[in-house]
Design a protein around this motif. Structure first.
Motif, PDB file in Angstrom:
ATOM      1  N   UNK A  11      37.411  36.799  52.207  1.00 29.80           N
ATOM      2  CA  UNK A  11      36.271  36.333  51.415  1.00 29.80           C
ATOM      3  C   UNK A  11      36.414  36.438  49.898  1.00 29.80           C
ATOM      4  N   UNK A  12      37.469  37.055  49.401  1.00 30.29           N
ATOM      5  CA  UNK A  12      37.638  37.159  47.954  1.00 30.29           C
ATOM      6  C   UNK A  12      38.021  35.792  47.395  1.00 30.29           C
ATOM      7  N   UNK A  13      37.186  35.293  46.495  1.00 31.24           N
ATOM      8  CA  UNK A  13      37.382  33.959  45.927  1.00 31.24           C
ATOM      9  C   UNK A  13      38.175  34.008  44.629  1.00 31.24           C
ATOM     10  N   UNK A  22      33.746  39.767  40.076  1.00 32.69           N
ATOM     11  CA  UNK A  22      34.565  39.442  41.234  1.00 32.69           C
ATOM     12  C   UNK A  22      33.710  38.593  42.163  1.00 32.69           C
ATOM     13  N   UNK A  23      34.280  37.488  42.635  1.00 29.92           N
ATOM     14  CA  UNK A  23      33.527  36.530  43.432  1.00 29.92           C
ATOM     15  C   UNK A  23      33.943  36.594  44.897  1.00 29.92           C
ATOM     16  N   UNK A  64      49.252  34.476  38.651  1.00 25.46           N
ATOM     17  CA  UNK A  64      48.459  35.676  38.396  1.00 25.46           C
ATOM     18  C   UNK A  64      48.647  36.661  39.550  1.00 25.46           C
ATOM     19  N   UNK A  65      48.272  37.884  39.301  1.00 21.16           N
ATOM     20  CA  UNK A  65      48.369  38.915  40.328  1.00 21.16           C
ATOM     21  C   UNK A  65      47.098  39.746  40.342  1.00 21.16           C
ATOM     22  N   UNK A  66      46.808  40.267  41.531  1.00 25.03           N
ATOM     23  CA  UNK A  66      45.642  41.112  41.735  1.00 25.03           C
ATOM     24  C   UNK A  66      46.129  42.474  42.198  1.00 25.03           C
TER      25      UNK A  66
END
Length: 151
Positions: A11-13, A22-23, A64-66
């Protein structure tokens, strides 16, 4: 940590930088993979202890990275130094790095800035750093556990 990882994967958008949020979207499934960096062959050890983020995702398409770390406690009273170290260790792996501490919460999911460092305060060198931001994401645990059980 396992339930939070699954929730993020489904569910992380993304992160809305304009609103520092954070969406999540429960109506869609994103099938994003978050894993420990040890699965990428990364393993930084200090004595018997290992230093690796709980959840990592490299988005090649958006460069990008999380880097996320799940916390089991619901109050954060001081700077989380490990998350800041992760930011600097992995800054050159992608053009943009997003960091967040994710904590259980009984209320509505929300995001705050935990740390923000202006790059002019940092020493020059090989890292091309924009603002260093570490978000604090208080994630509603009822949503997380419901998702973990049903999906």
């Amino acid at each position: 940590e396992t339930a939070v990882r699954k929730y993020l994967e489904l569910h992380f958008e993304g992160i809305d930088e304009e609103h520092d949020e954070m969406l999540y979207d429960r109506s869609r499934t994103f099938n994003r993979s978050f894993s420990k960096l040890t699965e990428y062959g990364y393993d930084l050890k200090h004595g018997e202890r290992s230093l690796a983020p709980d959840m990592y995702h490299l988005d090649h398409r958006h460069n990008c990275q999380y880097i996320f770390d799940a916390k089991y406690y619901s109050k954060l009273n001081e700077l989380n130094h490990k998350q800041l170290v992760y930011h600097f260790l992995f800054a050159n792996r992608a053009a943009k790095t997003y960091d967040a501490l994710i904590m259980p919460y009984e209320g509505k999911t929300d995001t705050r800035i935990h740390v923000q460092i202006n790059p002019s305060w940092l020493p020059g060198g090989s890292m091309q750093l924009e603002d260093v931001k570490i978000y604090l994401n208080r994630l509603n645990m009822v949503d997380v556990l419901n998702s973990f059980i049903t999906e």
